[in-house]
Motif scaffolding. Structure first.
Motif, short mmCIF file in Angstrom:
data_model
loop_
_atom_site.label_atom_id
_atom_site.label_comp_id
_atom_site.label_asym_id
_atom_site.label_seq_id
_atom_site.Cartn_x
_atom_site.Cartn_y
_atom_site.Cartn_z
N VAL A 179 7.78 8.60 -11.51
CA VAL A 179 7.88 7.32 -10.80
C VAL A 179 7.39 6.22 -11.73
CG1 VAL A 179 7.11 5.95 -8.81
CG2 VAL A 179 7.48 8.42 -8.57
N ALA A 180 8.15 5.15 -11.88
CA ALA A 180 7.74 4.00 -12.68
C ALA A 180 7.68 2.78 -11.79
CB ALA A 180 8.72 3.78 -13.83
N MET A 181 6.73 1.88 -12.08
CA MET A 181 6.50 0.72 -11.22
C MET A 181 6.67 -0.58 -11.98
SD MET A 181 3.35 0.11 -8.60
CE MET A 181 3.32 -1.27 -7.45
N VAL A 182 7.31 -1.55 -11.33
CA VAL A 182 7.42 -2.91 -11.83
C VAL A 182 6.57 -3.79 -10.92
CG1 VAL A 182 8.97 -4.85 -12.31
CG2 VAL A 182 9.75 -2.50 -12.70
N PHE A 183 5.65 -4.54 -11.54
CA PHE A 183 4.67 -5.29 -10.77
C PHE A 183 5.12 -6.72 -10.51
CE2 PHE A 183 2.40 -1.93 -12.95
CZ PHE A 183 1.56 -1.42 -11.97
N GLN A 184 4.49 -7.32 -9.51
CA GLN A 184 4.78 -8.70 -9.11
C GLN A 184 4.48 -9.69 -10.24
OE1 GLN A 184 2.67 -9.85 -5.60
NE2 GLN A 184 3.44 -11.91 -5.57
N ASN A 185 3.40 -9.46 -10.97
CA ASN A 185 2.97 -10.41 -12.01
C ASN A 185 3.40 -9.97 -13.41
OD1 ASN A 185 1.31 -8.25 -12.38
ND2 ASN A 185 -0.61 -9.40 -12.36
N TYR A 186 4.42 -9.12 -13.47
CA TYR A 186 4.99 -8.60 -14.73
C TYR A 186 4.07 -7.58 -15.39
CZ TYR A 186 7.29 -13.16 -14.09
OH TYR A 186 7.91 -14.25 -13.57
N GLY A 187 2.75 -7.84 -15.43
CA GLY A 187 1.80 -6.89 -16.01
C GLY A 187 1.99 -6.68 -17.50
N LEU A 188 2.41 -7.72 -18.23
CA LEU A 188 2.64 -7.59 -19.66
C LEU A 188 1.35 -7.82 -20.45
CD1 LEU A 188 6.03 -9.50 -20.01
CD2 LEU A 188 5.64 -7.09 -19.48
N TYR A 189 1.22 -7.14 -21.57
CA TYR A 189 0.08 -7.34 -22.46
C TYR A 189 0.36 -8.57 -23.33
CZ TYR A 189 -1.26 -2.63 -21.10
OH TYR A 189 -1.62 -1.53 -20.38
N THR A 222 0.84 -1.21 0.00
CA THR A 222 0.00 0.00 0.00
C THR A 222 0.87 1.25 0.00
OG1 THR A 222 -1.77 -1.15 1.19
CG2 THR A 222 -1.81 1.26 1.23
N LEU A 223 1.93 1.25 0.79
CA LEU A 223 2.84 2.40 0.82
C LEU A 223 3.50 2.58 -0.54
CD1 LEU A 223 4.26 4.65 2.36
CD2 LEU A 223 5.88 2.96 3.25
N LEU A 224 3.92 1.50 -1.16
CA LEU A 224 4.53 1.58 -2.49
C LEU A 224 3.55 2.15 -3.51
CD1 LEU A 224 7.34 0.50 -3.65
CD2 LEU A 224 5.96 -1.27 -4.72
N ARG A 225 2.30 1.70 -3.44
CA ARG A 225 1.29 2.18 -4.39
C ARG A 225 0.96 3.66 -4.16
NH1 ARG A 225 -1.75 -1.49 -7.24
NH2 ARG A 225 -3.65 -0.26 -6.98
N CYS A 226 1.06 4.11 -2.93
CA CYS A 226 0.88 5.54 -2.66
C CYS A 226 2.00 6.35 -3.30
CB CYS A 226 0.84 5.80 -1.15
SG CYS A 226 -0.69 5.29 -0.33
N ILE A 227 3.23 5.86 -3.22
CA ILE A 227 4.36 6.55 -3.85
C ILE A 227 4.19 6.58 -5.36
CG2 ILE A 227 6.86 6.46 -4.25
CD1 ILE A 227 7.12 5.21 -1.43
N ALA A 228 3.70 5.47 -5.93
CA ALA A 228 3.54 5.38 -7.38
C ALA A 228 2.32 6.14 -7.88
CB ALA A 228 3.43 3.91 -7.80
N GLY A 229 1.40 6.50 -6.98
CA GLY A 229 0.20 7.21 -7.39
C GLY A 229 -0.98 6.32 -7.71
N LEU A 230 -0.86 5.02 -7.41
CA LEU A 230 -1.97 4.09 -7.65
C LEU A 230 -2.95 4.08 -6.48
CD1 LEU A 230 0.04 1.13 -9.20
CD2 LEU A 230 -1.05 3.06 -10.35
N GLU A 231 -2.54 4.64 -5.35
CA GLU A 231 -3.42 4.88 -4.21
C GLU A 231 -3.17 6.31 -3.75
OE1 GLU A 231 -5.66 2.87 -3.13
OE2 GLU A 231 -5.02 0.85 -3.72
#
Length: 351
Positions: A96-106, A63-72
């Motif tokens: 700020v750029a984010m790398v996700f746990q599940n890669y998040g690739l299309y 949650t803290l990470l997502r706040c920094i990234a602007g997703l929360e």
């Protein structure tokens, strides 16, 4: 060849404009269902360093990470990137750029298309997009994979593409949410080393979330341990490991033995002893523990021996080939004993 063997930035590789520090002040995050994920968190992430957020599931690190990234958006408090207040800023304009746990690739896009996508959304000209993707792909050694779709990539290759999609934005801050958790153990070690070498080369500020203590200790310049939405302790990893501020940190980081002090003839409270700090036999002036062996766990070159001392279970490390007796006597040197009060807080100064 891995990146740790030889990382060479391509000629004219675009660096971030500057690595920026992140300052979170008084961050509270509450959700509609009444859950309070963050409770007045103050966090400083130094410029150009790796800050690792460590803690069990549900402690608030993502949650803290997502706040920094602007997703929360924090319920209260503010977040600054360098001298800019980004608390309410559009995620795409934060730097700020984010790398996700599940890669998040299309899945329908090639590796090139996935890396290029944030630039396309930002309406970066086509020639510049191609140039920036090519630079990042060369840096990550995935140029030969750019025409492949995610289904044709291994886990480590997918992760490199995910990292490339973040780096192509040339962020001041890179945030990563357990990016290695889905990889096998051997690949995790390799990728962890590569990530650290990559960050050192680029000088980007990185905020990294994990629940894996080995990963945290191996990556962190600054280690931040969270518990129930609060920061329990922060500092350089050697300091946090050597001088845990509480029984929670002591138990979570390194699985310290935490024993009720009174049955051992000591003042009320808790004593902590790491399994590797117990020494076979008696020693004058040292705390001696004795009792029957109840179990052993082979971990490879070492074995964890579990024995009973009164009503408490104690663990110690021995070499895998050592003979383990039925009853065991060990001592803990005075300078290897950690003392905690009845509330679980550390007593005394550093050793």
């Amino acid at each position: 060849m891995t990146m740790t063997e030889n990382i060479t930035l391509p000629t004219n590789t675009a660096q971030p404009d500057r690595a920026a520090e992140v300052q979170c002040t008084g961050i509270i995050k509450s959700f509609a269902d009444g859950t309070v994920a963050l409770r007045k968190v103050d966090l400083h992430c130094p410029s150009g360093a790796i800050t690792v957020l460590l803690g069990p599931s549900g402690c608030g690190k993502t949650t803290l990470l997502r706040c920094i990234a602007g997703l929360e958006t924090p319920t209260e408090g503010d977040i600054r990137l360098g001298d800019r207040d980004i608390t309410q800023s559009d995620p795409r304009r934060r730097g700020v750029a984010m790398v996700f746990q599940n890669y998040g690739l299309y899945p329908n896009k090639t590796a090139f298309g996935n890396i290029e996508y944030p630039l396309r959304r930002a309406r970066v000209p086509k020639d510049e997009r191609r140039e920036r993707v090519a630079r990042v792909a060369e840096l990550l050694r995935i140029t030969h994979l750019l025409d492949r779709k995610p289904v044709q990539l291994s886990g480590g290759q997918k992760q490199r593409v995910g990292i490339g999609r973040a780096l192509v934005r040339e962020p001041a801050v890179l945030v990563m949410d357990e990016p290695l958790s889905s990889l096998d153990a051997e690949l995790r070690v390799s990728m962890r080393n590569e990530l650290r070498a990559l960050q050192r080369k680029l000088g980007t500020t990185m905020v990294y979330v994990t629940h894996d203590q080995t990963e945290a200790l191996g990556l962190a310049d600054q280690l931040v341990v969270l518990r129930d939405g609060r920061i329990e302790q922060s500092g350089n990893p050697e300091e946090v490991f050597a001088y845990p501020a509480s029984t929670f940190v002591a138990g979570f980081l390194g699985a310290m033995n935490l024993l009720d002090a009174q049955p051992l003839g000591l003042p009320p409270g808790t004593i902590g002893i790491r399994p590797e700090d117990l020494v076979p036999g008696h020693s004058a002036g040292a705390l001696t523990l004795t009792g029957p062996v109840i179990d052993t766990d082979l971990t490879g070159t070492e074995r964890i021996v579990h024995f009973r001392c009164g009503q408490q279970t104690v663990r110690m490390r021995v070499r895998a080939g050592d003979l383990v007796p039925t009853d065991i006597t060990v001592h803990a040197p005075a300078d290897r004993i950690h003392r905690f009060d009845l509330e679980g807080n550390r007593i005394g100064v550093r050793r």
